[in-house]
Scaffold this motif. Structure first.
Motif, PDB file in Angstrom:
ATOM      1  N   SER A  36       0.929  -1.114  -0.201  1.00  0.00           N
ATOM      2  CA  SER A  36       0.136  -0.043  -0.096  1.00  0.00           C
ATOM      3  C   SER A  36       0.620   1.241   0.043  1.00  0.00           C
ATOM      4  O   SER A  36       1.928   1.293   0.604  1.00  0.00           O
ATOM      5  N   PRO A  37       0.513   2.264  -0.757  1.00  0.00           N
ATOM      6  CA  PRO A  37       1.258   3.540  -0.887  1.00  0.00           C
ATOM      7  C   PRO A  37       1.714   4.062   0.460  1.00  0.00           C
ATOM      8  O   PRO A  37       2.841   4.549   0.760  1.00  0.00           O
ATOM      9  N   ALA A  38       0.755   3.855   1.424  1.00  0.00           N
ATOM     10  CA  ALA A  38       1.151   4.769   2.772  1.00  0.00           C
ATOM     11  C   ALA A  38       2.190   3.761   3.624  1.00  0.00           C
ATOM     12  O   ALA A  38       2.625   4.377   4.576  1.00  0.00           O
ATOM     13  N   HIS A  39       2.501   2.698   3.207  1.00  0.00           N
ATOM     14  CA  HIS A  39       3.389   1.895   3.773  1.00  0.00           C
ATOM     15  C   HIS A  39       4.841   1.503   3.055  1.00  0.00           C
ATOM     16  O   HIS A  39       5.621   0.646   3.383  1.00  0.00           O
ATOM     17  N   ARG A  40       4.986   2.165   2.188  1.00  0.00           N
ATOM     18  CA  ARG A  40       5.975   1.984   1.114  1.00  0.00           C
ATOM     19  C   ARG A  40       7.469   2.858   1.700  1.00  0.00           C
ATOM     20  O   ARG A  40       7.148   3.630   2.769  1.00  0.00           O
ATOM     21  N   ARG A  41       8.654   2.359   1.372  1.00  0.00           N
ATOM     22  CA  ARG A  41       9.617   2.797   1.856  1.00  0.00           C
ATOM     23  C   ARG A  41       9.839   2.706   3.265  1.00  0.00           C
ATOM     24  O   ARG A  41      10.705   3.628   3.734  1.00  0.00           O
ATOM     25  N   ARG A  42       9.633   1.538   3.939  1.00  0.00           N
ATOM     26  CA  ARG A  42       9.884   1.378   5.345  1.00  0.00           C
ATOM     27  C   ARG A  42      10.517  -0.222   5.392  1.00  0.00           C
ATOM     28  O   ARG A  42      10.374  -0.688   6.405  1.00  0.00           O
ATOM     29  N   GLY A  43      10.848  -0.896   4.262  1.00  0.00           N
ATOM     30  CA  GLY A  43      11.420  -2.153   4.111  1.00  0.00           C
ATOM     31  C   GLY A  43      10.388  -3.121   4.348  1.00  0.00           C
ATOM     32  O   GLY A  43      10.783  -4.367   4.260  1.00  0.00           O
ATOM     33  N   VAL A  44       9.215  -2.906   3.881  1.00  0.00           N
ATOM     34  CA  VAL A  44       8.246  -3.847   4.088  1.00  0.00           C
ATOM     35  C   VAL A  44       8.177  -4.991   2.898  1.00  0.00           C
ATOM     36  O   VAL A  44       8.254  -6.073   3.264  1.00  0.00           O
ATOM     37  N   ALA A  45       8.341  -4.599   1.810  1.00  0.00           N
ATOM     38  CA  ALA A  45       8.627  -5.441   0.564  1.00  0.00           C
ATOM     39  C   ALA A  45       9.970  -6.284   0.967  1.00  0.00           C
ATOM     40  O   ALA A  45       9.792  -7.324   0.689  1.00  0.00           O
ATOM     41  N   THR A  46      10.986  -5.730   1.292  1.00  0.00           N
ATOM     42  CA  THR A  46      12.150  -6.578   1.593  1.00  0.00           C
ATOM     43  C   THR A  46      11.652  -7.625   2.541  1.00  0.00           C
ATOM     44  O   THR A  46      12.114  -8.866   2.277  1.00  0.00           O
ATOM     45  N   ASP A  47      11.332  -7.183   3.450  1.00  0.00           N
ATOM     46  CA  ASP A  47      10.828  -8.166   4.601  1.00  0.00           C
ATOM     47  C   ASP A  47       9.935  -9.263   4.216  1.00  0.00           C
ATOM     48  O   ASP A  47      10.113 -10.417   4.656  1.00  0.00           O
ATOM     49  N   ALA A  48       8.918  -8.857   3.377  1.00  0.00           N
ATOM     50  CA  ALA A  48       8.061  -9.805   2.875  1.00  0.00           C
ATOM     51  C   ALA A  48       8.587 -10.675   1.948  1.00  0.00           C
ATOM     52  O   ALA A  48       8.333 -11.774   1.981  1.00  0.00           O
ATOM     53  N   LEU A  49       9.544 -10.152   1.027  1.00  0.00           N
ATOM     54  CA  LEU A  49      10.332 -11.269   0.241  1.00  0.00           C
ATOM     55  C   LEU A  49      11.161 -12.156   0.926  1.00  0.00           C
ATOM     56  O   LEU A  49      11.273 -13.360   0.412  1.00  0.00           O
ATOM     57  N   LYS A  50      11.699 -11.772   2.038  1.00  0.00           N
ATOM     58  CA  LYS A  50      12.576 -12.691   2.737  1.00  0.00           C
ATOM     59  C   LYS A  50      11.464 -13.593   3.454  1.00  0.00           C
ATOM     60  O   LYS A  50      12.091 -14.814   3.503  1.00  0.00           O
ATOM     61  N   ALA A  51      10.481 -13.241   3.922  1.00  0.00           N
ATOM     62  CA  ALA A  51       9.623 -14.094   4.451  1.00  0.00           C
ATOM     63  C   ALA A  51       9.022 -15.195   3.572  1.00  0.00           C
ATOM     64  O   ALA A  51       8.939 -16.575   3.664  1.00  0.00           O
TER      65      ALA A  51
END
Length: 178
Positions: A104-119
């Motif tokens: 979601s745009p409101a949650h970007r640029r916080r490392g969420v995608a990287t952590d989700a990819l690792k998970a």
């Protein structure tokens, strides 16, 4: 239809992210993602969805695993739904799992995608038959490219006119898991 691989007994997690199954409460996330100018171009969520369209989309995500299509997850941070990520199995007969995600745009640029990819990558390696994990990203999407690289993915090659997005055949960069 063959039986799909089992759903993970323990939700995949990494850092601040926990991946979980879709729930009826994820309609608000669908409504939010549907307002992004890009997200509706890359999946089945309509742009500017009505509540009914968002509910229908969530229900479709809830059936994907039973249909053998893959593992659609909601990305959560502290229990809040912030995006989606999926391990798709349409090329499992070739040993390939395919990832796709949106935050979601409101949650970007916080490392969420990287952590989700690792998970999801950790989980994907436990799925019987997965020998390679692929991720395709448009060359202009620098944030997604950075997230993939931070998650350990490496760029393999450019795939010219590989995927139709918004009615146009787009070049994609193929990334593979370590």
């Amino acid at each position: 239809m063959t039986e799909p691989p089992p759903w993970p007994a323990t939700p995949p997690a990494h850092g601040s992210v926990v991946l979980r199954e879709f729930a009826e409460t994820d309609v608000s996330l669908a409504l939010e993602l549907g307002e992004d100018p890009y997200v509706p171009l890359i999946g089945s969520l309509p742009a500017h969805p009505t509540r009914q369209e968002a509910e229908d989309w969530v229900r479709r995500q809830q059936t994907r695993h039973a249909e053998g299509r893959g593992f659609p997850f909601v990305i959560t941070v502290d229990g809040t739904a912030v995006g989606t990520i999926g391990l798709w199995l349409r090329k499992l007969s070739e040993g390939i799992g395919i990832l796709g995600y949106s935050v979601s745009p409101a949650h970007r640029r916080r490392g969420v995608a990287t952590d989700a990819l690792k998970a999801i990558t950790g989980f994907a390696w436990t799925v019987p038959g997965v020998e390679r994990i692929e991720l395709c990203i448009e060359p202009w999407n620098r944030s997604s490219l950075r997230a993939a690289e931070k998650a350990g993915y490496r760029r393999e090659r450019l795939l010219p006119a590989h995927q139709e997005i918004g009615g146009v055949a787009r070049d994609m960069l193929l990334y593979v898991s370590p």
